[in-house]
Write a protein that holds these residues in place. Structure first.
Motif, PDB file in Angstrom:
ATOM      1  N   HIS A  59       0.796  -1.233   0.000  1.00 39.12           N
ATOM      2  CA  HIS A  59       0.000   0.000   0.000  1.00 39.12           C
ATOM      3  C   HIS A  59       0.833   1.291   0.000  1.00 39.12           C
ATOM      4  CE1 HIS A  59      -3.726  -2.185   0.379  1.00 39.12           C
ATOM      5  NE2 HIS A  59      -3.274  -2.820   1.441  1.00 39.12           N
ATOM      6  N   THR A  60       1.739   1.449   0.950  1.00 38.80           N
ATOM      7  CA  THR A  60       2.446   2.720   1.079  1.00 38.80           C
ATOM      8  C   THR A  60       3.701   2.752   0.204  1.00 38.80           C
ATOM      9  OG1 THR A  60       3.864   2.036   2.919  1.00 38.80           O
ATOM     10  CG2 THR A  60       1.668   2.866   3.454  1.00 38.80           C
ATOM     11  N   GLY A  61       4.038   3.957  -0.262  1.00 36.41           N
ATOM     12  CA  GLY A  61       5.232   4.113  -1.082  1.00 36.41           C
ATOM     13  C   GLY A  61       6.496   3.748  -0.337  1.00 36.41           C
ATOM     14  N   LYS A  62       6.562   4.050   0.972  1.00 36.47           N
ATOM     15  CA  LYS A  62       7.756   3.763   1.762  1.00 36.47           C
ATOM     16  C   LYS A  62       8.036   2.259   1.790  1.00 36.47           C
ATOM     17  CE  LYS A  62       9.792   4.386   6.351  1.00 36.47           C
ATOM     18  NZ  LYS A  62       9.599   4.952   7.726  1.00 36.47           N
ATOM     19  N   LYS A  63       7.023   1.474   2.105  1.00 36.95           N
ATOM     20  CA  LYS A  63       7.208   0.023   2.171  1.00 36.95           C
ATOM     21  C   LYS A  63       7.479  -0.562   0.792  1.00 36.95           C
ATOM     22  CE  LYS A  63       4.283  -0.741   6.244  1.00 36.95           C
ATOM     23  NZ  LYS A  63       3.030  -1.399   6.733  1.00 36.95           N
ATOM     24  N   TYR A  64       6.769  -0.057  -0.192  1.00 42.04           N
ATOM     25  CA  TYR A  64       6.904  -0.564  -1.562  1.00 42.04           C
ATOM     26  C   TYR A  64       8.310  -0.334  -2.097  1.00 42.04           C
ATOM     27  CZ  TYR A  64       6.203  -0.549  -6.677  1.00 42.04           C
ATOM     28  OH  TYR A  64       6.311  -0.752  -8.018  1.00 42.04           O
ATOM     29  N   PHE A  65       8.801   0.899  -2.021  1.00 40.27           N
ATOM     30  CA  PHE A  65      10.118   1.206  -2.568  1.00 40.27           C
ATOM     31  C   PHE A  65      11.238   0.614  -1.707  1.00 40.27           C
ATOM     32  CE2 PHE A  65       7.811   4.516  -4.959  1.00 40.27           C
ATOM     33  CZ  PHE A  65       8.285   4.198  -6.224  1.00 40.27           C
ATOM     34  N   LYS A  66      11.008   0.471  -0.431  1.00 34.77           N
ATOM     35  CA  LYS A  66      11.995  -0.196   0.421  1.00 34.77           C
ATOM     36  C   LYS A  66      12.186  -1.639  -0.032  1.00 34.77           C
ATOM     37  CE  LYS A  66      13.076  -1.338   5.231  1.00 34.77           C
ATOM     38  NZ  LYS A  66      12.609  -1.270   6.653  1.00 34.77           N
ATOM     39  N   PHE A  88      13.361  -0.206 -13.016  1.00 37.46           N
ATOM     40  CA  PHE A  88      13.012   0.698 -11.920  1.00 37.46           C
ATOM     41  C   PHE A  88      12.014   1.756 -12.368  1.00 37.46           C
ATOM     42  CE2 PHE A  88      13.570   3.464  -8.271  1.00 37.46           C
ATOM     43  CZ  PHE A  88      13.741   2.539  -7.250  1.00 37.46           C
ATOM     44  N   ILE A  89      12.106   2.180 -13.608  1.00 41.72           N
ATOM     45  CA  ILE A  89      11.093   3.098 -14.159  1.00 41.72           C
ATOM     46  C   ILE A  89       9.719   2.432 -14.118  1.00 41.72           C
ATOM     47  CG2 ILE A  89      10.274   4.154 -16.310  1.00 41.72           C
ATOM     48  CD1 ILE A  89      13.231   4.757 -16.949  1.00 41.72           C
ATOM     49  N   CYS A  90       9.674   1.146 -14.433  1.00 40.93           N
ATOM     50  CA  CYS A  90       8.402   0.405 -14.367  1.00 40.93           C
ATOM     51  C   CYS A  90       7.871   0.363 -12.933  1.00 40.93           C
ATOM     52  CB  CYS A  90       8.590  -1.011 -14.898  1.00 40.93           C
ATOM     53  SG  CYS A  90       8.794  -1.113 -16.697  1.00 40.93           S
ATOM     54  N   TYR A  91       8.763   0.227 -11.956  1.00 42.70           N
ATOM     55  CA  TYR A  91       8.341   0.248 -10.556  1.00 42.70           C
ATOM     56  C   TYR A  91       7.685   1.592 -10.207  1.00 42.70           C
ATOM     57  CZ  TYR A  91      11.462  -3.785  -9.859  1.00 42.70           C
ATOM     58  OH  TYR A  91      12.084  -4.999  -9.925  1.00 42.70           O
ATOM     59  N   ILE A  92       8.305   2.659 -10.687  1.00 47.29           N
ATOM     60  CA  ILE A  92       7.768   3.999 -10.423  1.00 47.29           C
ATOM     61  C   ILE A  92       6.399   4.170 -11.085  1.00 47.29           C
ATOM     62  CG2 ILE A  92       8.131   6.467 -10.832  1.00 47.29           C
ATOM     63  CD1 ILE A  92      11.162   5.894 -10.639  1.00 47.29           C
ATOM     64  N   LEU A  93       6.284   3.724 -12.339  1.00 48.54           N
ATOM     65  CA  LEU A  93       5.014   3.828 -13.051  1.00 48.54           C
ATOM     66  C   LEU A  93       3.926   3.013 -12.361  1.00 48.54           C
ATOM     67  CD1 LEU A  93       6.252   3.602 -16.764  1.00 48.54           C
ATOM     68  CD2 LEU A  93       5.465   5.634 -15.531  1.00 48.54           C
ATOM     69  N   CYS A  94       4.297   1.854 -11.827  1.00 43.67           N
ATOM     70  CA  CYS A  94       3.328   1.029 -11.095  1.00 43.67           C
ATOM     71  C   CYS A  94       2.839   1.761  -9.849  1.00 43.67           C
ATOM     72  CB  CYS A  94       3.973  -0.304 -10.707  1.00 43.67           C
ATOM     73  SG  CYS A  94       2.874  -1.429  -9.818  1.00 43.67           S
ATOM     74  N   PHE A  95       3.746   2.372  -9.128  1.00 42.73           N
ATOM     75  CA  PHE A  95       3.366   3.122  -7.924  1.00 42.73           C
ATOM     76  C   PHE A  95       2.455   4.297  -8.273  1.00 42.73           C
ATOM     77  CE2 PHE A  95       4.309   6.784  -5.142  1.00 42.73           C
ATOM     78  CZ  PHE A  95       3.821   6.289  -3.951  1.00 42.73           C
ATOM     79  N   LEU A  96       2.819   5.033  -9.332  1.00 46.56           N
ATOM     80  CA  LEU A  96       2.007   6.174  -9.743  1.00 46.56           C
ATOM     81  C   LEU A  96       0.621   5.728 -10.200  1.00 46.56           C
ATOM     82  CD1 LEU A  96       4.649   8.288 -11.720  1.00 46.56           C
ATOM     83  CD2 LEU A  96       3.745   8.721  -9.424  1.00 46.56           C
ATOM     84  N   GLY A  97       0.572   4.624 -10.941  1.00 43.42           N
ATOM     85  CA  GLY A  97      -0.714   4.107 -11.384  1.00 43.42           C
ATOM     86  C   GLY A  97      -1.607   3.732 -10.223  1.00 43.42           C
ATOM     87  N   LYS A 103      -1.423   4.968  -7.095  1.00 46.31           N
ATOM     88  CA  LYS A 103      -1.804   6.159  -6.345  1.00 46.31           C
ATOM     89  C   LYS A 103      -2.811   7.018  -7.111  1.00 46.31           C
ATOM     90  CE  LYS A 103       0.353   5.657  -2.516  1.00 46.31           C
ATOM     91  NZ  LYS A 103      -0.430   5.503  -1.245  1.00 46.31           N
ATOM     92  N   MET A 104      -2.776   6.933  -8.431  1.00 48.29           N
ATOM     93  CA  MET A 104      -3.696   7.727  -9.254  1.00 48.29           C
ATOM     94  C   MET A 104      -4.988   6.959  -9.550  1.00 48.29           C
ATOM     95  SD  MET A 104      -0.849   9.304 -11.878  1.00 48.29           S
ATOM     96  CE  MET A 104      -2.058  10.156 -12.902  1.00 48.29           C
ATOM     97  N   HIS A 105      -5.174   5.821  -8.867  1.00 52.26           N
ATOM     98  CA  HIS A 105      -6.386   5.006  -8.980  1.00 52.26           C
ATOM     99  C   HIS A 105      -6.620   4.514 -10.411  1.00 52.26           C
ATOM    100  CE1 HIS A 105      -7.261   6.293  -4.899  1.00 52.26           C
ATOM    101  NE2 HIS A 105      -7.147   7.564  -5.295  1.00 52.26           N
ATOM    102  N   MET A 106      -5.526   4.262 -11.115  1.00 49.86           N
ATOM    103  CA  MET A 106      -5.642   3.749 -12.481  1.00 49.86           C
ATOM    104  C   MET A 106      -5.778   2.230 -12.512  1.00 49.86           C
ATOM    105  SD  MET A 106      -2.788   6.150 -14.356  1.00 49.86           S
ATOM    106  CE  MET A 106      -3.099   5.433 -15.976  1.00 49.86           C
ATOM    107  N   PHE A 107      -5.653   1.582 -11.344  1.00 46.01           N
ATOM    108  CA  PHE A 107      -5.736   0.132 -11.305  1.00 46.01           C
ATOM    109  C   PHE A 107      -7.150  -0.366 -11.035  1.00 46.01           C
ATOM    110  CE2 PHE A 107      -0.964  -0.403 -10.179  1.00 46.01           C
ATOM    111  CZ  PHE A 107      -0.642   0.008 -11.452  1.00 46.01           C
TER     112      PHE A 107
END
Length: 347
Positions: free
Chosen positions: A83-90, A168-177, A179-183
């Motif tokens: 859920h959270t960006g901190k845990k995800y990116f860690k 890593f760009i894909c990881y960022i895009l996944c997180f943004l997607g 958070k932007m409720h695109m999923f």
């Protein structure tokens, strides 16, 4: 849930009863097999799959497609779990960077000075020596001073690292997607339609170079992997369909639509092999999953073997020797990383 011989992906992907570890390990070996030809004989020499597809998809690109297809599915699953960006990116950083830093440090401070045509003092006085360390933060730098300069595939110390910043760009895009409720399924259906149109454009209307096609294909397959996760309860896997799609994929080469058909068919094929076969090898990596470490070591080991053989060699000897050495180094590195991780947890 089963419908005759159809297996729902949602059910099949529960737990660890799958073939993902062994498939990723084989994919890491395929990267070595693919690279053996240009590294041993020159940049113009390709593996049989690359020759069949006129350079658009070699065994290495096939392996990368495996990593990114599964990656989209598993990373999206991780995003929903953490859920959270901190845990995800860690979690992402802990997976990518420790093995990468170890390999880059070994290449820079051990392999480099040992194999460089410069003496060690001159080697460590060169700014390019330290620029190579930028690979540890996903900034690609190919050369170390005086290293592999006389090889038939000269200078490039670890050409396989190009996939990591893309990943890593894909990881960022996944997180943004996320958070932007695109999923949301309806929204992501529109995203997938856009991905399909984009793939059609870059393949048929405004074709890109093979290098950029490799990058864009990886990102597209990652996006499809995300879709496989979001629609997993609507996707039913069947081995006969997967075999049929494989046959159609081969035929598509002869009508000039292979690249597009690969993007359409490959995710279903590889998810069927990963999750829906009768035989499962879920215990394959019970002592440690080393495909990433093997991937990191493969290219520099292959270049080193060529260096020791005078700059070029038989590609079959190169691939066999590199597989043995890279797997050994990967296993040792994974074991050490596991010990360190265990000690840190204990403390």
């Amino acid at each position: 849930m089963k419908r005759d011989s159809f297996i729902c992906l949602e059910d099949a992907s529960r737990g660890r009863n799958n073939n993902l570890d062994i498939i990723r390990f084989v994919a890491a070996l395929l990267v070595i097999v693919s690279h053996a030809y240009p590294i041993s004989q020159g940049a113009e020499v390709e593996d049989f799959l690359a020759r069949f597809t006129e350079g658009s998809l070699g065994l290495g690109a096939l392996a990368v497609s495996v990593f990114f297809s599964y990656g989209g599915f598993l990373i999206c699953k991780s995003m929903f779990r953490l859920h959270t960006g901190k845990k995800y990116f860690k979690a992402r950083v802990k997976r990518i960077f420790p093995p990468l830093i170890i390999v880059i440090a070994c290449l820079t401070f051990v392999v480099g000075p040992l194999l460089s045509s410069l003496d060690w003092k001159m080697y460590f006085l060169q700014s390019t020596t330290y620029k190579f360390l930028l690979n540890a933060i996903l900034i690609p730098v190919h050369n170390l001073p005086g290293v592999f300069v006389d090889n038939v595939y000269p200078n490039v110390v670890n050409g396989a690292l190009w996939t990591l910043p893309v990943e890593f760009i894909c990881y960022i895009l996944c997180f943004l997607g996320y958070k932007m409720h695109m999923f949301n399924r309806k929204v992501y259906g529109i995203v997938l339609a856009g991905v399909g149109i984009f793939a059609f454009v870059i393949i048929f209307i405004y074709p890109v170079s093979l290098f950029y096609l490799s990058i864009l294909r990886a990102i597209i397959l990652f996006a499809i992997g995300i879709g496989m996760y979001l629609y997993q309860n609507k996707i039913f896997l069947n081995t006969k369909i997967a075999v049929g799609l494989t046959f159609l994929l081969v035929l598509s080469r002869y009508v000039g639509i292979f690249d597009f058909c690969f993007i359409l068919f490959f995710p279903y094929i590889i998810f069927t092999v990963g999750y829906a076969t009768k035989a499962k090898y879920s215990d394959f990596a019970s002592r440690g999953e080393i495909s990433y470490e093997v991937y990191l070591w493969g290219w520099p080991v292959q270049q080193t073997l060529c260096y020791l053989c005078g700059g070029e060699m038989n590609p079959y000897y190169n691939m066999l020797g590199a597989i043995v050495i890279a797997v050994t180094l990967g296993a040792i590195q994974s074991h050490i990383q596991g010990k360190v991780k265990g000690q840190l947890k204990f403390e």
